[in-house]
Design a protein around this motif. Structure first.
Motif, PDB file in Angstrom:
ATOM      1  N   LEU A 166       0.856  -1.182   0.000  1.00 14.84           N
ATOM      2  CA  LEU A 166       0.000   0.000   0.000  1.00 14.84           C
ATOM      3  C   LEU A 166       0.894   1.234   0.000  1.00 14.84           C
ATOM      4  N   ILE A 167       0.753   2.049  -1.045  1.00 17.90           N
ATOM      5  CA  ILE A 167       1.536   3.274  -1.171  1.00 17.90           C
ATOM      6  C   ILE A 167       0.664   4.461  -0.782  1.00 17.90           C
ATOM      7  N   GLN A 168       1.192   5.313   0.100  1.00 14.58           N
ATOM      8  CA  GLN A 168       0.564   6.593   0.395  1.00 14.58           C
ATOM      9  C   GLN A 168       1.403   7.681  -0.263  1.00 14.58           C
ATOM     10  N   TYR A 169       0.751   8.537  -1.061  1.00 20.25           N
ATOM     11  CA  TYR A 169       1.474   9.601  -1.747  1.00 20.25           C
ATOM     12  C   TYR A 169       1.480  10.875  -0.913  1.00 20.25           C
ATOM     13  N   ARG A 170       2.573  11.607  -1.012  1.00 22.28           N
ATOM     14  CA  ARG A 170       2.712  12.840  -0.240  1.00 22.28           C
ATOM     15  C   ARG A 170       1.772  13.904  -0.811  1.00 22.28           C
ATOM     16  N   PRO A 171       0.956  14.529   0.039  1.00 29.43           N
ATOM     17  CA  PRO A 171       0.027  15.567  -0.446  1.00 29.43           C
ATOM     18  C   PRO A 171       0.770  16.704  -1.136  1.00 29.43           C
ATOM     19  N   ARG A 172       0.104  17.326  -2.088  1.00 32.27           N
ATOM     20  CA  ARG A 172       0.692  18.441  -2.825  1.00 32.27           C
ATOM     21  C   ARG A 172      -0.082  19.734  -2.604  1.00 32.27           C
ATOM     22  N   THR A 173      -0.991  19.714  -1.629  1.00 27.29           N
ATOM     23  CA  THR A 173      -1.741  20.915  -1.248  1.00 27.29           C
ATOM     24  C   THR A 173      -1.747  21.024   0.271  1.00 27.29           C
ATOM     25  N   LYS A 174      -1.958  22.239   0.779  1.00 25.54           N
ATOM     26  CA  LYS A 174      -1.966  22.451   2.230  1.00 25.54           C
ATOM     27  C   LYS A 174      -3.217  21.874   2.881  1.00 25.54           C
ATOM     28  N   LEU A 175      -4.318  21.913   2.142  1.00 30.37           N
ATOM     29  CA  LEU A 175      -5.562  21.318   2.605  1.00 30.37           C
ATOM     30  C   LEU A 175      -5.913  20.136   1.716  1.00 30.37           C
ATOM     31  N   VAL A 176      -6.459  19.080   2.299  1.00 29.64           N
ATOM     32  CA  VAL A 176      -6.821  17.877   1.546  1.00 29.64           C
ATOM     33  C   VAL A 176      -8.241  17.457   1.875  1.00 29.64           C
ATOM     34  N   GLN A 177      -8.828  16.675   0.980  1.00 31.36           N
ATOM     35  CA  GLN A 177     -10.145  16.113   1.249  1.00 31.36           C
ATOM     36  C   GLN A 177     -10.042  15.103   2.385  1.00 31.36           C
ATOM     37  N   ALA A 178     -11.006  15.135   3.285  1.00 31.03           N
ATOM     38  CA  ALA A 178     -10.935  14.265   4.467  1.00 31.03           C
ATOM     39  C   ALA A 178     -11.038  12.785   4.101  1.00 31.03           C
TER      40      ALA A 178
END
Length: 553
Positions: free
Chosen positions: A197-209
């Motif tokens: 399972l890969i989790q990708y690093r967010p590219r925005t300060k806010l993300v969808q819950a």
């Protein structure tokens, strides 16, 4: 559209159901011979008509021209040179006469379809564009002082030794997974025997819950969703503010022959639980593509039956799970005998090798996936192109025998579309009881999972369904970013029962379907929250950097 792009639009991708055997090909040819002998008057009439047409062509009276999409004869010599124009005319006359002869035979619809497919393979093989007289080959030979012929022979010998006598489609030396493919930053945060399972690093300060989990097909590797940055659906989703997780399947060996549908569903459920724990979300939005779509809907039905509502929505890309009307060329060869032989083949070896399937799908579009490279590699002496989609398509995996056998049974009996006929760990699956909303995407020119079959499959789901029809083939319809100026898709706010009604009431939208999907998914992803500063969690600590280890196996 360039040759690599045409080939990419034709690639088969993951459809692990069935191929055809040499015996099937021989039997089809035998049926043609028998039919010709039984009805000599019809055969003689066709031969006389072909001879008359050929004479007219030689005398310069023929008006036959290649189809608008036939790119084999684009060189001006085929229309301007006296000899080439006549050679092409005779070939096209033979193609047309063969179609007319088959249409007038007493063969059954299935036998006629099989015969047409096999005879077309033979005619494609002997097309004048594939011969050394190809005007482009002669020009290149002269321009290079014969060096193109030497290089062509070298490429041919190399493919005989290392590529099963098929022309290489891609320059594999130009790509590295984790180097210039699958480069989006992330970490493996969970691993079991079946998947990473890969989790990708967010590219925005806010993300969808609510997180997004993508389940790729088992017969190909996951990075079709993360090729180059401009084609990466993963990167696009991250830039739109989603928390993105990816499943990377373990490439099974004969030791894993007993892995079945239950094995994959159990492993995927464990991945969902890990995603929920990491994001502290009660549920996820699940995306499945091709055979991964079968996994996604099966798991959704399985969890629904068990009263575990952890899938909030489904996105299904070029996925068919209602097999009632298989109109593909492979469907014509899907007899009981062929299906049983396919199961025996994988059972003996423990796995179904994706390289074997790739050869089968190459034969479905031979001009795009075989003869284009025959001309480029051998007649012109060029190296195969460096094209990322084709590299991914050639980077195949394997299917465990048990799972392959189940997919064949589902195909043969159409059992997944029938309530309670498929049972997983004692739980019957009923797609009609899946109440999660679904976004379903299909491709207009998809010859592996035809769009009408995708639409019919979507009708089996119990929730609200939005259907989008992209203007591409099997894989290119997925890889259709907003930067593609030629992209378009069709939508219809209604959900009529018949495919024809949907098509009649649909409207065309210019541009990629990706933004519409993001809009749809955003409505089902909860509130915006602060992006996590670190990947994983205390329980699910990062194991290694993306793309992980399983994708390299």
């Amino acid at each position: 559209m360039s040759s690599p792009e045409i080939a990419a639009d034709a690639v088969g991708g993951p459809n692990p159901i069935v191929g055809f055997r040499r015996k099937d090909v021989v039997d089809s040819l035998r049926s043609v011979v028998v039919e010709a002998v039984r009805h000599p008057s019809h055969t003689a009439s066709s031969l006389r008509h072909l001879a008359t047409t050929a004479v007219d062509v030689v005398r310069g009276r023929g008006a036959l021209t290649p189809g608008a999409k036939d790119r084999r004869f684009t060189d001006s010599a085929w229309t301007q040179n006296f000899l080439y124009r006549r050679l092409l005319g005779v070939y096209l006359a033979t193609e047309a006469e063969l179609d007319d002869w088959l249409a007038g035979t007493g063969l059954s619809a299935v036998d006629r379809e099989r015969a047409k497919f096999v005879l077309s393979l033979l005619l494609d093989a002997v097309a004048p564009s594939n011969l050394p007289v190809n005007p482009a080959a002669i020009k290149t030979f002269i321009d290079t002082g014969g060096e193109s012929a030497v290089e062509g022979v070298r490429h041919f010998v190399g493919d005989l030794r290392h590529n099963g006598a098929f022309p290489s489609q891609v320059d594999t030396e130009q790509f590295t997974v984790g180097g210039n493919l699958a480069t989006t930053e992330g970490s493996v945060v969970f691993r079991n025997d079946v998947l990473e399972l890969i989790q990708y690093r967010p590219r925005t300060k806010l993300v969808q819950a609510r997180p997004l989990l993508i389940a790729p097909p088992q017969i190909n590797k996951f990075y079709v969703f993360d090729l180059s940055p401009e084609k990466s659906l993963v990167r696009y989703a991250l830039e739109m503010g989603f928390q993105v997780f990816m499943i990377s399947w373990h490439n099974p060996t004969a030791d894993h022959r007993d892995w079945d549908l239950a094995t994959y569903l159990t492993a995927t459920e464990e991945a969902i639980d890990a995603v929920r724990a990491i994001t502290k979300s009660p549920d996820v939005n699940l995306t499945g593509a091709c055979s991964g779509g079968i996994t996604a809907v099966s798991l959704a039905a399985h969890l629904t039956a068990r009263g575990k509502p952890v899938i909030n929505s489904l996105t299904l890309l070029v996925s068919v799970f209602d097999m009632a009307e298989d109109k593909t060329p492979l469907g014509a060869f899907a007899s009981e005998e062929t299906l049983a032989a396919a199961k025996r083949h994988s059972h003996v070896r423990g796995v179904l090798d994706g390289r074997d399937l790739a050869k089968v799908f190459n034969l479905l579009r031979p001009n795009d996936l075989i003869w284009t490279y025959w001309v480029n590699n051998y007649l012109l002496g060029n190296r195969p192109p460096a094209f990322d989609i084709l590299y991914w398509n050639n980077d195949t995996t394997r299917l465990p025998a048990a799972f392959h056998g189940q997919l064949i049974d589902i195909y043969r009996d159409n059992s997944l579309a029938r309530p309670d006929e498929v049972v997983v760990n004692g739980t019957p699956l009923n797609l009609g009881k899946i109440t999660a909303d679904a976004f379903v995407m299909a491709g207009t020119t998809d010859h592996i999972t035809p769009w009408d079959a995708c639409y019919r499959s979507a009708q089996r789901l119990g929730g609200n369904v939005e259907f989008a029809l992209s203007n591409s083939g099997h894989i290119q319809s997925i890889l259709n970013p907003p930067s593609n100026s030629k992209a378009s898709y069709y939508v219809n706010p209604d959900r009529p029962e018949s495919v024809q009604e949907w098509q009649h009431g649909s409207s065309k939208v210019d541009g990629s379907w990706w933004p519409r999907w993001v809009e749809w998914l955003t409505e089902r992803s909860g509130e915006l929250v602060a992006a996590p500063a670190k990947l994983g969690s205390r329980r699910y600590a990062p194991i290694e950097a993306a793309p992980g280890s399983y994708v390299l196996g």
